[in-house]
Design a protein around this motif. Structure first.
Motif, PDB file in Angstrom:
ATOM      1  N   GLN A 230     -87.108 -37.093  21.706  1.00 34.48           N
ATOM      2  CA  GLN A 230     -86.090 -37.007  22.751  1.00 34.48           C
ATOM      3  C   GLN A 230     -86.636 -36.295  23.978  1.00 34.48           C
ATOM      4  OE1 GLN A 230     -82.978 -35.200  20.376  1.00 34.48           O
ATOM      5  NE2 GLN A 230     -81.925 -37.158  20.147  1.00 34.48           N
TER       6      GLN A 230
ATOM      7  N   ASN B  78     -84.319 -42.002  24.221  1.00 34.63           N
ATOM      8  CA  ASN B  78     -82.874 -41.829  24.078  1.00 34.63           C
ATOM      9  C   ASN B  78     -82.244 -43.197  23.950  1.00 34.63           C
ATOM     10  OD1 ASN B  78     -80.391 -40.709  23.888  1.00 34.63           O
ATOM     11  ND2 ASN B  78     -80.208 -40.236  26.068  1.00 34.63           N
TER      12      ASN B  78
ATOM     13  N   SER C 274     -83.341 -41.711  20.073  1.00 37.04           N
ATOM     14  CA  SER C 274     -84.664 -41.272  19.615  1.00 37.04           C
ATOM     15  C   SER C 274     -85.393 -42.323  18.786  1.00 37.04           C
ATOM     16  CB  SER C 274     -84.530 -39.988  18.808  1.00 37.04           C
ATOM     17  OG  SER C 274     -83.650 -40.188  17.714  1.00 37.04           O
TER      18      SER C 274
END
Length: 102
Positions: A57, A62, A64
């Motif tokens: 992250q 994002n 992950s």
């Protein structure tokens, strides 16, 4: 973060995944269908998987997972991988990384 970077640099293709994630399954299936034998790191099965997920992250992943490294470079997100595949750019990238030879 060191473990993530070390794993990512050891093999032509590394996929950070979670065993219950359907998008991770789709990405792994795509690579297998292309003849790639990626290193798979299932974060939910790793003792320090939570820390590795946080490191991904911090690197910009994002969500992950799935996080894919090709030739040591982060190719972030399912959308990016699928776009590369549909545009015909993924296979040459895999060849250049030494993941496939055809």
């Amino acid at each position: 973060m060191d473990k993530v970077m070390k794993l990512a640099s050891k093999t032509a293709v590394v996929i950070f995944s979670k065993s219950s994630c359907c998008m991770c399954h789709a990405i792994k299936s795509l690579f297998y269908d292309l003849g790639v034998s990626p290193a798979i790191c299932e974060l939910d099965e790793e003792p320090n998987g939570r820390e590795m997920e946080k490191a991904l992250q911090r690197l910009g992943c994002n969500p992950s997972v799935p996080a894919v490294y090709i030739g040591g470079q982060l190719v972030n997100s399912t959308n990016t991988i699928m776009s590369l595949h549909l545009s015909g750019s993924l296979v040459p990238m895999l060849r250049e990384a030494g993941a496939i030879w055809l």
